[in-house]
Design a protein around this motif. Structure first.
Motif, mmCIF file in Angstrom:
data_model
loop_
_atom_site.group_PDB
_atom_site.id
_atom_site.type_symbol
_atom_site.label_atom_id
_atom_site.label_comp_id
_atom_site.label_asym_id
_atom_site.label_seq_id
_atom_site.Cartn_x
_atom_site.Cartn_y
_atom_site.Cartn_z
ATOM 1 N N GLY A 29 0.786 -1.234 0.000
ATOM 2 C CA GLY A 29 0.000 0.000 0.000
ATOM 3 C C GLY A 29 0.816 1.281 0.000
ATOM 4 O O GLY A 29 0.261 2.374 -0.002
ATOM 5 N N VAL A 30 2.144 1.158 0.005
ATOM 6 C CA VAL A 30 3.021 2.336 0.082
ATOM 7 C C VAL A 30 3.883 2.412 -1.184
ATOM 8 O O VAL A 30 4.600 1.466 -1.515
ATOM 9 C CB VAL A 30 3.941 2.271 1.323
ATOM 10 N N VAL A 31 3.802 3.553 -1.885
ATOM 11 C CA VAL A 31 4.459 3.666 -3.186
ATOM 12 C C VAL A 31 5.381 4.876 -3.227
ATOM 13 O O VAL A 31 5.022 5.962 -2.752
ATOM 14 C CB VAL A 31 3.401 3.798 -4.307
ATOM 15 N N PHE A 32 6.565 4.676 -3.806
ATOM 16 C CA PHE A 32 7.446 5.799 -4.106
ATOM 17 C C PHE A 32 7.495 5.969 -5.617
ATOM 18 O O PHE A 32 7.708 5.011 -6.354
ATOM 19 C CB PHE A 32 8.849 5.553 -3.540
ATOM 20 N N HIS A 33 7.282 7.198 -6.079
ATOM 21 C CA HIS A 33 7.199 7.494 -7.513
ATOM 22 C C HIS A 33 8.107 8.674 -7.866
ATOM 23 O O HIS A 33 8.225 9.612 -7.094
ATOM 24 C CB HIS A 33 5.741 7.814 -7.881
ATOM 25 N N GLN A 34 8.735 8.577 -9.049
ATOM 26 C CA GLN A 34 9.608 9.688 -9.449
ATOM 27 C C GLN A 34 9.725 9.806 -10.965
ATOM 28 O O GLN A 34 9.259 8.958 -11.705
ATOM 29 C CB GLN A 34 11.017 9.466 -8.866
ATOM 30 N N GLU A 35 10.304 10.875 -11.389
ATOM 31 C CA GLU A 35 10.812 11.133 -12.743
ATOM 32 C C GLU A 35 9.790 11.561 -13.791
ATOM 33 O O GLU A 35 9.987 12.540 -14.481
ATOM 34 C CB GLU A 35 11.586 9.904 -13.271
ATOM 35 N N ILE A 36 8.701 10.807 -13.955
ATOM 36 C CA ILE A 36 7.819 11.054 -15.091
ATOM 37 C C ILE A 36 6.443 10.475 -14.782
ATOM 38 O O ILE A 36 6.325 9.530 -13.994
ATOM 39 C CB ILE A 36 8.419 10.403 -16.370
ATOM 40 N N GLU A 37 5.395 11.068 -15.335
ATOM 41 C CA GLU A 37 4.058 10.460 -15.243
ATOM 42 C C GLU A 37 3.279 10.828 -16.502
ATOM 43 O O GLU A 37 3.086 11.989 -16.816
ATOM 44 C CB GLU A 37 3.320 10.877 -13.968
ATOM 45 N N ILE A 38 2.925 9.819 -17.240
ATOM 46 C CA ILE A 38 2.076 10.038 -18.411
ATOM 47 C C ILE A 38 1.418 8.709 -18.770
ATOM 48 O O ILE A 38 2.037 7.643 -18.631
ATOM 49 C CB ILE A 38 2.856 10.626 -19.608
ATOM 50 N N ILE A 39 0.153 8.806 -19.168
ATOM 51 C CA ILE A 39 -0.598 7.621 -19.587
ATOM 52 C C ILE A 39 -1.038 7.831 -21.035
ATOM 53 O O ILE A 39 -1.757 8.791 -21.326
ATOM 54 C CB ILE A 39 -1.840 7.391 -18.698
ATOM 55 N N HIS A 40 -0.568 6.966 -21.933
ATOM 56 C CA HIS A 40 -1.044 6.986 -23.307
ATOM 57 C C HIS A 40 -2.191 5.998 -23.418
ATOM 58 O O HIS A 40 -2.094 4.881 -22.922
ATOM 59 C CB HIS A 40 0.077 6.569 -24.277
ATOM 60 N N VAL A 41 -3.268 6.417 -24.081
ATOM 61 C CA VAL A 41 -4.427 5.536 -24.121
ATOM 62 C C VAL A 41 -5.070 5.546 -25.510
ATOM 63 O O VAL A 41 -4.969 6.523 -26.255
ATOM 64 C CB VAL A 41 -5.439 5.932 -23.005
ATOM 65 N N GLY A 42 -5.680 4.416 -25.850
ATOM 66 C CA GLY A 42 -6.381 4.328 -27.126
ATOM 67 C C GLY A 42 -7.298 3.119 -27.114
ATOM 68 O O GLY A 42 -7.213 2.276 -26.211
#
Lengths: 329, 329
Positions: free
Chosen positions: A142-155
């Motif tokens: 339940g514990v997350v570390f996130h870094q650098e970039i965030e993008i979701i491509h969808v289709g």
């Protein structure tokens, strides 16, 4: 009110839950191994982009507990790993939530060739295929570390879909934007799958097999940089044979190489390397096996991918054998 | 009386000591890590070919303790692993025993390209190059289990040598025979090095990288058998470019494949796989690096060996890094 069910609350599922929760979507998460911890302290994200956030959504152990006769979900989001023989289990687990034909299924999984089995299982529902760039680690349940970039491509899947399917893709993009995230809709999102795969099909096997991070491997010999580049170029050639030469090319390889070379020490441990070090099965089939199969079918020369694939299949077998014998290192 | 000094008392050194001891050679063994255990209980061999035997030879910790002004050694036998940067240390360690020009140096090491550095260091001594087939494991310090096959191929280095050098090769063969072992002298023993390398350059990296035994790897996928065969064929092509096409060919590959396929379950763990599992450095350079270098020089297409090599260099680096950080699994 928009309603979403998230199946698979590893790090990507949790990031997605956070963004949708921020967008005031009514989110229900199916928590399997981490139910007790999440029940106690909610989800926790520490992100260099989103900041620190603790949040709670509805959580259930089984999809059936989330079913309400009066209301259906707008989005059912699958954010599990894609391992061989797990799709049947996922399909049967989520099917109670897919009854309403207005519910769209969003597949947030790595690799290629992941959609067809879901398309066949839910022929009346819109399938959205999502390529996620969100480098994360789940440090505790339940514990997350996130870094650098965030993008979701969808289709949509298939890419040729009717207007109502495209509207659902656009709606998903809007919801993510409302939650402070970044999503982009594509006419054919498979080009984005190939673009990400150029890096993943090379780095994941190399790092799992050598136990080096990407940056470490580049420094281990004079040949390592050329090998990774050439392996990436083989993915580009297969993508070209599949009709995606406008989406991926030499520039894609250069972008991925630059990204690895400019990392801070000690570099990145790709997901397969993490799985290997934990003695868990790896996403061999969708991340490299399918590329090799398509390369063979289209008579593309892919000796490096073939070598990585056959060795990775061996390592994956040995990890499973060690696990089944309780002999994890 | 024939006198022999054995430097390196791992499993091959101990097997050699046993055979020479049986031949009434006066054997002195340089025991480094296992001195105390061997002092206490001697050497112990359990062999499916030679039976069970406990024996004692003179043992010393340092070569200098074995030097006697009145007597020199007929053979100084090096049976250590060949790792980068260790040859300098070995040369300086054994040089007190190489003073007499009648002393022959016998190199019992894997791989190719191992002799030149010793030839340069001891230009006045005869160098015998030995290719050893003696599948063994050292189960405890000084204790060896041996099975399946025993044969030592030997020849002078360089292969064009004068009659007196050839006589020493013949003398070594006779001594081994007197001890109940099997040795064969060759005009050019490099052909035998290539023949053994066809298996070693493929199986050692494959098993170290995948953590599968040879037999297990063959069963992990439909592609594994073809991959190993093709990697072996690449070694054959390099050997052919070096002038050894009469020594190794398709039949060599077939022989090595048959040998692996006919093993009893679970198959064999090659030396590099053993080293990997113990977190020790592997003989990367002599077992595959040199083949790759020669392949490049002779413009032979060796994509599979290149892939195995670059991955193995990475794994070897990671093992060393883990060891240096005390992080061995």
């Amino acid at each position: 009110m928009t309603r979403a069910l998230i199946f698979g609350t590893g790090s990507i599922g949790i990031m997605c839950a956070m963004i949708l929760h921020r967008a005031s979507v009514k989110v229900t998460c199916v928590c399997r191994s981490n139910y007790a911890e999440v029940k106690k302290r909610g989800f926790n994200v520490e992100s260099t982009i989103f900041g620190k956030e603790t949040f709670r959504t509805s959580i259930v152990r089984l999809v059936s507990e989330a079913i309400n006769d009066d209301q259906s979900f707008d989005f059912v989001i699958v954010a599990t790993k894609s391992l061989p023989n797990t799709s049947d289990g996922i399909i049967s687990a989520i099917s109670p939530a897919m009854k309403d034909k207005k519910t769209a299924l969003v597949l947030m999984q790595n690799g290629i060739g992941i959609e067809e089995v879901y398309h066949k299982a839910f022929p009346g529902n819109v399938i959205l295929s999502a390529v996620v760039y969100m480098p994360t680690v789940e440090t505790e349940p339940g514990v997350v570390f996130h870094q650098e970039i965030e993008i979701i491509h969808v289709g949509t899947y298939p890419s040729q879909s009717d207007a109502s399917a495209r509207e659902l893709a656009d709606k998903f993009v809007q919801v993510v934007a409302k939650g402070g995230g970044t999503a982009v809709a594509h006419e054919d999102v498979q080009g984005e799958r190939w673009k990400k795969l150029v890096a993943n099909a090379a780095w994941n096997p190399v790092c799992a097999l050598t136990r080096c991070t990407d940056l470490q491997f580049l420094k281990t010999s004079d040949y390592s940089r050329g090998f990774v580049r050439e392996a990436m170029m083989e993915v580009v050639e297969v993508a070209a044979a599949m009709g995606y030469e406008e989406h991926v090319g030499l520039d894609t390889v250069q972008m991925h190489m630059n990204r690895a070379e400019s990392r801070n020490s000690p570099g990145v441990r790709p997901s397969m390397m993490m799985d290997m070090s934990m003695g868990r099965r790896m996403e061999v089939q969708t991340v490299i096996g399918e590329v090799v199969r398509l390369g063979h079918n289209h008579k593309v020369s892919i000796p490096r991918l073939e070598a990585l694939h056959v060795l990775l299949v061996g390592l994956d077998w040995a990890l499973d054998d060690a696990t089944s014998k309780q002999g994890i290192r």
